[in-house]
Design a protein around this motif. Sequence first.
Motif, PDB file in Angstrom:
ATOM      1  N   LYS A   1      -0.217 -43.522 -16.152  1.00  0.00           N
ATOM      2  CA  LYS A   1       0.471 -44.791 -15.844  1.00  0.00           C
ATOM      3  C   LYS A   1       1.725 -44.931 -16.710  1.00  0.00           C
ATOM      4  O   LYS A   1       2.804 -45.308 -16.227  1.00  0.00           O
ATOM      5  N   LYS A   2       1.584 -44.604 -17.983  1.00  0.00           N
ATOM      6  CA  LYS A   2       2.705 -44.726 -18.914  1.00  0.00           C
ATOM      7  C   LYS A   2       3.846 -43.782 -18.531  1.00  0.00           C
ATOM      8  O   LYS A   2       5.024 -44.152 -18.565  1.00  0.00           O
TER       9      LYS A   2
ATOM     10  N   SER B   1       3.900 -45.913 -12.160  1.00  0.00           N
ATOM     11  CA  SER B   1       3.449 -46.272 -10.819  1.00  0.00           C
ATOM     12  C   SER B   1       2.264 -47.236 -10.866  1.00  0.00           C
ATOM     13  O   SER B   1       1.488 -47.253 -11.823  1.00  0.00           O
ATOM     14  N   GLU B   2       2.111 -48.024  -9.805  1.00  0.00           N
ATOM     15  CA  GLU B   2       0.936 -48.889  -9.649  1.00  0.00           C
ATOM     16  C   GLU B   2      -0.176 -48.191  -8.867  1.00  0.00           C
ATOM     17  O   GLU B   2      -1.269 -48.717  -8.730  1.00  0.00           O
ATOM     18  N   ASN B   3       0.136 -46.999  -8.344  1.00  0.00           N
ATOM     19  CA  ASN B   3      -0.819 -46.257  -7.520  1.00  0.00           C
ATOM     20  C   ASN B   3      -1.256 -44.986  -8.232  1.00  0.00           C
ATOM     21  O   ASN B   3      -0.460 -44.346  -8.917  1.00  0.00           O
ATOM     22  N   LEU B   4      -2.492 -44.606  -8.023  1.00  0.00           N
ATOM     23  CA  LEU B   4      -3.016 -43.363  -8.584  1.00  0.00           C
ATOM     24  C   LEU B   4      -3.738 -42.573  -7.504  1.00  0.00           C
ATOM     25  O   LEU B   4      -4.592 -43.115  -6.791  1.00  0.00           O
TER      26      LEU B   4
ATOM     27  N   GLN C   1     -15.898 -45.359 -11.242  1.00  0.00           N
ATOM     28  CA  GLN C   1     -16.228 -46.781 -11.324  1.00  0.00           C
ATOM     29  C   GLN C   1     -15.667 -47.394 -12.603  1.00  0.00           C
ATOM     30  O   GLN C   1     -15.080 -48.486 -12.580  1.00  0.00           O
ATOM     31  N   GLU C   2     -15.851 -46.698 -13.705  1.00  0.00           N
ATOM     32  CA  GLU C   2     -15.348 -47.218 -14.982  1.00  0.00           C
ATOM     33  C   GLU C   2     -13.828 -47.324 -14.964  1.00  0.00           C
ATOM     34  O   GLU C   2     -13.254 -48.266 -15.527  1.00  0.00           O
ATOM     35  N   LEU C   3     -13.165 -46.373 -14.308  1.00  0.00           N
ATOM     36  CA  LEU C   3     -11.705 -46.433 -14.187  1.00  0.00           C
ATOM     37  C   LEU C   3     -11.276 -47.635 -13.353  1.00  0.00           C
ATOM     38  O   LEU C   3     -10.305 -48.332 -13.701  1.00  0.00           O
ATOM     39  N   LEU C   4     -12.004 -47.919 -12.285  1.00  0.00           N
ATOM     40  CA  LEU C   4     -11.717 -49.110 -11.471  1.00  0.00           C
ATOM     41  C   LEU C   4     -11.822 -50.378 -12.303  1.00  0.00           C
ATOM     42  O   LEU C   4     -10.986 -51.276 -12.213  1.00  0.00           O
ATOM     43  N   LYS C   5     -12.889 -50.451 -13.101  1.00  0.00           N
ATOM     44  CA  LYS C   5     -13.122 -51.648 -13.915  1.00  0.00           C
ATOM     45  C   LYS C   5     -11.993 -51.900 -14.913  1.00  0.00           C
ATOM     46  O   LYS C   5     -11.678 -53.044 -15.235  1.00  0.00           O
ATOM     47  N   GLN C   6     -11.385 -50.821 -15.397  1.00  0.00           N
ATOM     48  CA  GLN C   6     -10.321 -50.957 -16.392  1.00  0.00           C
ATOM     49  C   GLN C   6      -9.022 -51.501 -15.800  1.00  0.00           C
ATOM     50  O   GLN C   6      -8.150 -51.966 -16.522  1.00  0.00           O
ATOM     51  N   LYS C   7      -8.880 -51.397 -14.474  1.00  0.00           N
ATOM     52  CA  LYS C   7      -7.691 -51.892 -13.772  1.00  0.00           C
ATOM     53  C   LYS C   7      -6.395 -51.320 -14.343  1.00  0.00           C
ATOM     54  O   LYS C   7      -5.386 -52.018 -14.488  1.00  0.00           O
TER      55      LYS C   7
ATOM     56  N   VAL D   1     -11.330 -39.754 -19.071  1.00  0.00           N
ATOM     57  CA  VAL D   1     -10.678 -40.000 -17.775  1.00  0.00           C
ATOM     58  C   VAL D   1      -9.840 -41.274 -17.843  1.00  0.00           C
ATOM     59  O   VAL D   1      -8.700 -41.315 -17.357  1.00  0.00           O
ATOM     60  N   ILE D   2     -10.372 -42.312 -18.465  1.00  0.00           N
ATOM     61  CA  ILE D   2      -9.632 -43.575 -18.594  1.00  0.00           C
ATOM     62  C   ILE D   2      -8.373 -43.374 -19.440  1.00  0.00           C
ATOM     63  O   ILE D   2      -7.290 -43.869 -19.091  1.00  0.00           O
ATOM     64  N   GLN D   3      -8.496 -42.626 -20.548  1.00  0.00           N
ATOM     65  CA  GLN D   3      -7.335 -42.371 -21.398  1.00  0.00           C
ATOM     66  C   GLN D   3      -6.271 -41.562 -20.651  1.00  0.00           C
ATOM     67  O   GLN D   3      -5.071 -41.839 -20.746  1.00  0.00           O
ATOM     68  N   LEU D   4      -6.700 -40.581 -19.871  1.00  0.00           N
ATOM     69  CA  LEU D   4      -5.754 -39.784 -19.097  1.00  0.00           C
ATOM     70  C   LEU D   4      -5.055 -40.635 -18.033  1.00  0.00           C
ATOM     71  O   LEU D   4      -3.857 -40.465 -17.776  1.00  0.00           O
TER      72      LEU D   4
END
Length: 584
Positions: free
Chosen positions: A291-292, A296-299, A313-319, A283-286
Amino acid sequence: MSTYILGISAFYHDSAACLLKNGQIVAAIQEERLSRKKHDAGFPELAIDYCLSSQKITIDDIQLIAFYEKPFMKFDRIIDTYARKTPFGFRSFKKAIKSWTSEKLWIPNIIQKKLNYKGEIIYTEHHEAHAASAFFVSPYKESAILTIDGVGERATITIAKGVDNKIDSIAEQHFPHSVGLFYSAFTYYCGFKVNSGEYKLMGLAPYGKPIYKDIIYKYFIAIDEEGVLTLNMKYFNYEAGLKMTTNAFDKVLGNPARKSESNMSQFYKDVARSAQEVLEEIVIQLAKTAKKITGSENLCMAGGVALNCKANQELLKQKVFKNIWIQPASGDCGGALGAALIGNYHYKGNKRNVIKDSPIYNAYLGNSFTDDEVEDELQELTVQYNRLPLQSVIKKTAEYLNNKNIIGWFQGKMEFGPRALGARSILASPKYQDMQSHLNLKIKKREGFRPFAPIVIEEKADQWFEIKGTSKYMLFTFDVKKPKEIPSCTHLDNTARVQTVSEEDNQRTYELLDQFEQLSGLPVLINTSFNVRGEPIVATIEDAVRCFFNTDMDVLVIGNCIVTKRDNTNFDMNILKDVSYELD
């Protein structure tokens, strides 16, 4: 003259209907709540009837019906898959083709016949509906949109961009390579139901260690730096089989799939943790890829995988993104909402107005009852009750909670989506160590490892959890700051799936939390859905009464009416309709 658009999702799982009036969401409900059949996949006649009656209109007032996917595109994928697998999978094909030829290919006929509808019908793509359900009700004028689920027509992952009233798909991953089906395969392997038990796998994960993660990457799944996913289909059987995994899958892990209801050994806990961590990393990689691609700054996120609050939660932590908004009804029920919104914005071309920091979405879109209606029903069922002024109800309920009573809380409009958000909830004090096991075994009648979520006064949430901002829909887990003070809603990994409540969101529940804090010092309560295992969340007064008397709940609060077990020791259960539920 008002314009009405009806959105429909149906025929796979979690059928639903949603109604827009002049572009505003005025009603939305899952069919399961009214049919009492968990994850009901049938045509949502009852849900549609509710949506229409809630606005006092008929089907003749509907200008447009939007269906949440394109049946012929999906059928083409299914036929293509079975053709490639011939001669294997005949049993599965025989089962699938029957449902397609009997109903799934005849959506216009079914809509026209069942609803006597003579107007226009449009079809969105499955992932287009998911994306719309998230972006068009988000607080962003533009956003990256990430949809991750099992499979739509062909897509399993979609990256899109939303700007104003338009959504454009940019990149897709196609079946059979699916993050959602990968996670469902492990759900099946650990002995839970697919499309129902994925949240159990997530809840089980903290009890294990990720010792099989390397094996999963070596044999089962790979993702490259661009987010392209590859599953080794030697180990998965969902393309044309009746199972999710193959014997080769079992051999790699060294054990067969767990049988449902059998002992949960440490092995399956470790497998659950390993699969969960792989999902989080994917999910983080996707998200990084989204983003790339979009800049955008929004998801915005939707699709069944977006309900995995630990991955969120882990995605939030990655910012990776500055802002994240997830549709609370991210599963297929939310497809009805998305389809209606596509009809409003893409098809009708209506303008979209986004007001910064203004609430866009309200999940309380289901049915409700007046206090007089509640009284009439309770009297008909011969239930003894007390009707009190609102403030007395709030005070009395807080006192019950502070004295370790468990409350059935049935207030206002029912929530749309899988989570109870303080309208159809079971509430309890979180300060008792044994409350989790008691709720699981005696109230919910489910597995003892399952965690419970806290509901907290919004402005005090950061005093109890590692949270910045709000979490209105239980879509993220957060680390707990004071686990010893709220042990029964703190999971094994010291996280909790938090719901924050403001006075504007849900005034009655907010006031109850405030009153409970005055008595206990805690602005936090346990909040779990008002149902037992296998049962949809209660939707009617009789549903609530049945669930109350069939469990060890102490008090039932419906509107301004309070029902206690003590006052109903001679209640005759035979008055209630006989209903049974299949374990999920």
